[in-house]
Write a protein that holds these residues in place. Structure first.
Motif, PDB file in Angstrom:
ATOM      1  N   ARG A 172       0.886  -1.063   0.069  1.00 29.17           N
ATOM      2  CA  ARG A 172       0.117   0.041   0.035  1.00 29.17           C
ATOM      3  C   ARG A 172       0.800   1.226   0.087  1.00 29.17           C
ATOM      4  N   GLN A 173       0.750   2.029  -1.095  1.00 32.95           N
ATOM      5  CA  GLN A 173       1.367   3.325  -1.364  1.00 32.95           C
ATOM      6  C   GLN A 173       2.870   3.148  -1.220  1.00 32.95           C
ATOM      7  N   ARG A 174       3.288   1.831  -1.697  1.00 33.90           N
ATOM      8  CA  ARG A 174       4.882   2.105  -1.774  1.00 33.90           C
ATOM      9  C   ARG A 174       5.136   1.588  -3.243  1.00 33.90           C
ATOM     10  N   GLN A 175       6.185   2.131  -3.509  1.00 36.26           N
ATOM     11  CA  GLN A 175       7.035   2.189  -4.831  1.00 36.26           C
ATOM     12  C   GLN A 175       7.803   1.014  -4.924  1.00 36.26           C
ATOM     13  N   LEU A 176       8.465   0.697  -6.112  1.00 36.43           N
ATOM     14  CA  LEU A 176       9.415  -0.495  -6.420  1.00 36.43           C
ATOM     15  C   LEU A 176      10.508  -0.535  -5.352  1.00 36.43           C
ATOM     16  N   ASP A 177      11.331   0.508  -5.168  1.00 38.15           N
ATOM     17  CA  ASP A 177      12.570   0.558  -4.513  1.00 38.15           C
ATOM     18  C   ASP A 177      12.094   0.009  -3.057  1.00 38.15           C
ATOM     19  N   GLU A 178      11.142   0.643  -2.529  1.00 37.14           N
ATOM     20  CA  GLU A 178      10.687   0.434  -1.144  1.00 37.14           C
ATOM     21  C   GLU A 178      10.341  -1.251  -1.048  1.00 37.14           C
ATOM     22  N   VAL A 179       9.711  -1.611  -1.872  1.00 37.06           N
ATOM     23  CA  VAL A 179       9.224  -3.118  -1.921  1.00 37.06           C
ATOM     24  C   VAL A 179      10.448  -3.869  -2.046  1.00 37.06           C
ATOM     25  N   LEU A 180      11.517  -3.437  -2.895  1.00 37.60           N
ATOM     26  CA  LEU A 180      12.595  -4.486  -2.901  1.00 37.60           C
ATOM     27  C   LEU A 180      13.640  -4.180  -2.033  1.00 37.60           C
ATOM     28  N   ARG A 181      13.631  -2.981  -1.179  1.00 42.30           N
ATOM     29  CA  ARG A 181      14.269  -2.811  -0.176  1.00 42.30           C
ATOM     30  C   ARG A 181      14.047  -3.458   0.974  1.00 42.30           C
ATOM     31  N   GLY A 182      12.630  -3.798   1.146  1.00 41.84           N
ATOM     32  CA  GLY A 182      11.960  -4.465   2.259  1.00 41.84           C
ATOM     33  C   GLY A 182      12.309  -6.093   2.307  1.00 41.84           C
ATOM     34  N   ARG A 206      26.191  -7.033  -1.071  1.00 44.61           N
ATOM     35  CA  ARG A 206      26.230  -7.558  -2.447  1.00 44.61           C
ATOM     36  C   ARG A 206      24.977  -7.821  -3.023  1.00 44.61           C
ATOM     37  N   VAL A 207      23.641  -7.600  -2.499  1.00 45.05           N
ATOM     38  CA  VAL A 207      22.593  -7.764  -3.013  1.00 45.05           C
ATOM     39  C   VAL A 207      21.663  -6.475  -2.764  1.00 45.05           C
ATOM     40  N   LYS A 208      21.734  -5.592  -3.953  1.00 48.22           N
ATOM     41  CA  LYS A 208      21.007  -4.215  -3.847  1.00 48.22           C
ATOM     42  C   LYS A 208      19.979  -4.064  -5.054  1.00 48.22           C
ATOM     43  N   THR A 209      20.340  -4.816  -6.108  1.00 47.63           N
ATOM     44  CA  THR A 209      19.352  -4.440  -7.339  1.00 47.63           C
ATOM     45  C   THR A 209      18.351  -5.850  -7.188  1.00 47.63           C
ATOM     46  N   VAL A 210      17.389  -5.609  -8.213  1.00 51.08           N
ATOM     47  CA  VAL A 210      16.449  -6.871  -8.836  1.00 51.08           C
ATOM     48  C   VAL A 210      17.146  -8.075  -9.324  1.00 51.08           C
ATOM     49  N   THR A 211      18.382  -7.493 -10.149  1.00 59.09           N
ATOM     50  CA  THR A 211      18.982  -8.591 -10.869  1.00 59.09           C
ATOM     51  C   THR A 211      19.846  -9.311  -9.710  1.00 59.09           C
ATOM     52  N   GLU A 212      20.515  -8.607  -8.821  1.00 62.84           N
ATOM     53  CA  GLU A 212      21.348  -9.459  -7.990  1.00 62.84           C
ATOM     54  C   GLU A 212      20.342 -10.118  -7.123  1.00 62.84           C
ATOM     55  N   ASP A 261       4.945  -1.295 -12.299  1.00 60.17           N
ATOM     56  CA  ASP A 261       6.569  -1.255 -12.140  1.00 60.17           C
ATOM     57  C   ASP A 261       6.998  -2.625 -11.026  1.00 60.17           C
ATOM     58  N   LEU A 262       5.945  -2.771 -10.207  1.00 58.30           N
ATOM     59  CA  LEU A 262       6.099  -4.136  -9.543  1.00 58.30           C
ATOM     60  C   LEU A 262       5.938  -5.223 -10.229  1.00 58.30           C
ATOM     61  N   VAL A 263       5.121  -5.358 -11.169  1.00 61.55           N
ATOM     62  CA  VAL A 263       4.975  -6.507 -11.970  1.00 61.55           C
ATOM     63  C   VAL A 263       6.092  -6.952 -12.798  1.00 61.55           C
ATOM     64  N   TYR A 264       6.485  -5.840 -13.644  1.00 62.69           N
ATOM     65  CA  TYR A 264       7.265  -5.843 -14.586  1.00 62.69           C
ATOM     66  C   TYR A 264       8.681  -5.969 -14.353  1.00 62.69           C
ATOM     67  N   ALA A 265       9.155  -4.899 -13.070  1.00 60.00           N
ATOM     68  CA  ALA A 265      10.609  -4.942 -12.913  1.00 60.00           C
ATOM     69  C   ALA A 265      11.003  -5.559 -11.806  1.00 60.00           C
ATOM     70  N   LEU A 266       9.850  -6.084 -10.849  1.00 59.28           N
ATOM     71  CA  LEU A 266      10.448  -6.931  -9.753  1.00 59.28           C
ATOM     72  C   LEU A 266       9.774  -8.247  -9.692  1.00 59.28           C
ATOM     73  N   LEU A 267       8.453  -8.516  -9.929  1.00 58.87           N
ATOM     74  CA  LEU A 267       7.976  -9.819  -9.841  1.00 58.87           C
ATOM     75  C   LEU A 267       8.471 -10.741 -10.851  1.00 58.87           C
ATOM     76  N   ARG A 268       8.317 -10.252 -12.004  1.00 58.66           N
ATOM     77  CA  ARG A 268       8.534 -11.090 -13.196  1.00 58.66           C
ATOM     78  C   ARG A 268       9.979 -11.619 -13.112  1.00 58.66           C
ATOM     79  N   PRO A 269      11.217 -10.812 -12.967  1.00 57.51           N
ATOM     80  CA  PRO A 269      12.358 -11.243 -12.940  1.00 57.51           C
ATOM     81  C   PRO A 269      12.650 -12.320 -11.886  1.00 57.51           C
ATOM     82  N   LEU A 270      11.841 -12.201 -10.479  1.00 56.96           N
ATOM     83  CA  LEU A 270      12.036 -13.087  -9.494  1.00 56.96           C
ATOM     84  C   LEU A 270      11.241 -14.445  -9.799  1.00 56.96           C
TER      85      LEU A 270
END
Length: 680
Positions: free
Chosen positions: A370-380, A395-401, A428-437
């Motif tokens: 809720r009310q979060r962006q990609l970077d906040e979810v990834l950081r969480g 060593r793990v800071k990006t979606v790819t890593e 953004d969450l679907v395309y840039a975070l969840l699909r790669p994972l």
């Protein structure tokens, strides 16, 4: 028990003679007609609301002030001066009614004595408030020294007293300040920040004088010219969050322990820990969805699950967050490590399938979107996995890593994302975070276990969910709108029977019959694609309890005799339950206030909205009239049931929002009752 004493000193009528020893004969002092009124407001507030022993010195002469130098103050004392002040060669003086300046009128001497006492009594706390002309100019001359627990505040630097507005602002803010039930005392930093804002706003309105012709530039000049209250002593150093001046009547030890436990857990997990949600909507009356939870319990513990994705979809209130919350609360290691939640988890586990008791050995991360962006979810995700020792955050800071890390794990981690549709940018969450994972490992097994919950009520939401489903190996999508309605009817009956349970054997049959009829009405009449049955049923049960609790006898004795007629009014949605609650309030003014405050909260962002902002919106935008949102928000019978709360990390002030998105949607559409509605 701590004894508290307040000394309020006023002098509004100053002797006009100029022949007194040491008098400032060349300086006339105007009569201040407001001093006794302000003193009366303060005395009533401090005495009645905070149990101070209040001593007033009205029209004090210099001899009266001897008590300030001779009487030893209580360990918690407030000294409040209202009147004229003047700066003399030996420091700041209070102008007594007889205008005879002596060492007794010296505020420097008063502060020096408090300093001396504190060297002997380290646990003493003193608050000195100076609502006097020239107080600001003499503030720097006061010998505050290294005093650890002396707090000094005054209206401003210049010579005006502003009609005692500083005292008025202090009293009004202290009377209505919103303090959460986990704080034992009113926090000084928050109190004085709000006093300063109230003081400046009151002066701004006075300077404008009702003029509506001022342009923005003129208004800006007026605001820039407003005086700013000054502080000294403890205010100028490290600010203790809650010195023992003003006890919080809402404080409970249980709430303090709850807040302390929450502070040890990642803030992105806090929505899953919301106390009312956990205790009332999950812990106490969790019933139903057993088939789904049994499947999730098995999936989350399999070492090599065939499916990398579980999608929980459905309408608002269909139980998505309840299913996800039950999963997170029973297996997340950060929550398990906090013994504060042991009993609540134990009660919850008793109501879940046995597969949910199987320990999860893989790392787990969960974020409410809720009310979060990609970077906040990834950081969480990364922070929680790092706290479990599963990965190195350097060593793990990006979606790819993160995706590379999951692919290298012997057992796929469990990643939970609730409220996908409520994220700031779900795409953004679907395309840039969840699909790669959702990638698979080299051996063909899923690299991650991903549990996602979201509404499927719009074409775009459906497209995103379908895209996720197409991106995963052997995905499962469970639409809670399509669960077998007979199974739901049985689960709802058990749910309502539990919510309205009674210890009286003779009434249990009546309660069960009512639960059966109500469950049938809900299943038959509620549009499952729009509103969830369990949440509607739970709130309706709560409405019945609130409605009957003021009547004599046991609540179940007030259940209707003709169930077939009574169930004709069973609500089919959360907004309909809300309207029932509004309708049950007899006073139309109170109904209007409650609706206005909730309408204001429908516009909250992020973790929520402070009561001060809700008050302004409810009063000025949503036709609430004069009201105190903080008081309404703490009314468990009328408003609190619809809320979730959080704490502002910047100043620890309580934040509020409506607990469900469907209520936000409804009150944004109908913030003010129209003719023929329940609020008329």
């Amino acid at each position: 028990m701590t004894r508290r004493r307040a000394v309020i000193v006023t002098a509004g009528k100053i002797d006009p003679r100029d022949d007194l020893p040491f008098a400032v004969s060349a300086e006339p002092f105007d009569t201040l007609d407001f001093t006794k009124e302000r003193a009366g407001e303060l005395a009533e507030l401090l005495g009645e609301q905070f149990s101070f022993d209040v001593h007033r010195m009205d029209e004090a002469e210099s001899g009266h002030l001897a008590a300030l130098h001779e009487t030893r103050p209580e360990s918690v004392s407030v000294f409040h001066f209202i009147g004229h002040g003047t700066v003399r060669s030996d420091g700041l003086h209070f102008v007594p009614a007889n205008r005879n300046f002596t060492p007794l009128t010296s505020l420097n001497a008063v502060i020096a004595r408090l300093n001396e006492i504190q060297t002997e009594e380290q646990n003493h706390h003193y608050l000195v408030i100076l609502d006097m002309c020239e107080a600001g100019g003499g503030l720097d001359k006061l010998p505050h020294g290294d005093a650890k627990n002396i707090w000094i505040a005054c209206a401003a630097d210049d010579q005006a007293t502003y009609g005692g507005q500083f005292s008025k602002s202090f009293a009004e803010v202290l009377r209505s300040i919103d303090v959460g039930d986990s704080e034992e005392f009113v926090p000084m930093d928050r109190l004085w920040r709000q006093v300063g804002a109230h003081f400046r706003e009151a002066l701004f309105r006075r300077l404008c004088g009702g003029r509506n012709t001022l342009d923005e530039q003129e208004l800006g000049r007026l605001r820039n010219a407003l005086p700013t209250p000054r502080t000294l002593g403890r205010f100028g150093t490290y600010m203790e969050s809650n010195p023992p001046f003003f006890p919080n009547p809402r404080f409970t030890q249980a709430a303090a322990e709850e807040e302390s436990a929450r502070e040890e857990i990642d803030t992105r997990l806090h929505p899953f820990l919301d106390a009312p949600h956990f205790a009332d909507r999950v812990g106490s009356h969790f019933t139903g969805r057993s088939t789904i939870l049994e499947a999730l319990g098995t999936w989350r513990t399999e070492r090599n699950p065939e499916s990398g994705l579980y999608l929980i979809t459905g309408a608002a209130g269909s139980g998505k967050s309840t299913v996800v919350g039950a999963t997170v609360l029973t297996c997340h290691p950060d929550i398990i490590a906090s013994h504060h939640y042991d009993e609540a988890r134990r009660r919850l586990s008793q109501r879940l399938p046995t597969t949910c008791d199987i320990p999860v050995t893989a790392p787990i991360a969960a974020v409410h979107a809720r009310q979060r962006q990609l970077d906040e979810v990834l950081r969480g995700f990364i922070d929680q996995l790092a706290s479990q020792g599963a990965l190195n955050p350097e060593r793990v800071k990006t979606v790819t890593e993160l995706a590379d890390w999951t692919s290298a794990q012997p057992e796929p981690p469990l990643l939970v994302l609730d409220a996908l549709d409520e994220a700031l940018k779900p795409d953004d969450l679907v395309y840039a975070l969840l699909r790669p994972l959702l990638a698979v490992r080299r051996d063909g097994w899923p690299a991650s276990r991903i549990l996602v919950a979201g509404r499927n009520d719009t074409d775009r939401n459906k497209e995103l969910l379908d895209l996720l489903e197409q991106s995963a190996a052997e995905p499962h999508q469970i639409d809670l709108n399509l669960i077998d309605r007979e199974e739901i009817r049985l689960d709802l009956t058990a749910f309502l029977e539990d919510a309205l349970r009674t210890d009286s054997p003779c009434c249990r049959i009546k309660v069960r019959q009512f639960a059966q009829e109500t469950a049938s009405a809900l299943v038959d009449r509620t549009d499952a694609s729009q509103y969830g049955l369990f949440l509607t049923a739970g709130l309706y049960a709560g409405h019945l309890r609130r409605r009957f609790e003021h009547l004599p006898g046991r609540p179940e004795t007030h259940l209707p005799e003709r169930f077939d007629l009574a169930t004709e009014t069973v609500p089919g949605s959360l907004p309909e339950v809300l309207e029932l609650d509004f309708k049950s309030v007899a006073d139309p003014t109170e109904r209007r206030r409650r609706r206005a405050v909730l309408a204001a909260l429908a516009h909250a962002r992020g973790q929520g909205m402070p009561a001060t902002i809700a008050t302004v919106l409810a009063r000025d935008i949503f036709d609430g009239g004069e009201l105190n949102a903080a008081a309404l928000l703490h009314d468990g019978k009328g408003v609190k049931v619809y809320l979730r709360s959080a704490t502002d990390p910047s100043d620890e002030a309580p934040l509020y929002r409506l607990f469900h998105q469907s209520l936000n949607d409804y009150l944004r559409l109908k913030p003010i009752a129209v003719e023929g509605n329940s609020d008329e």
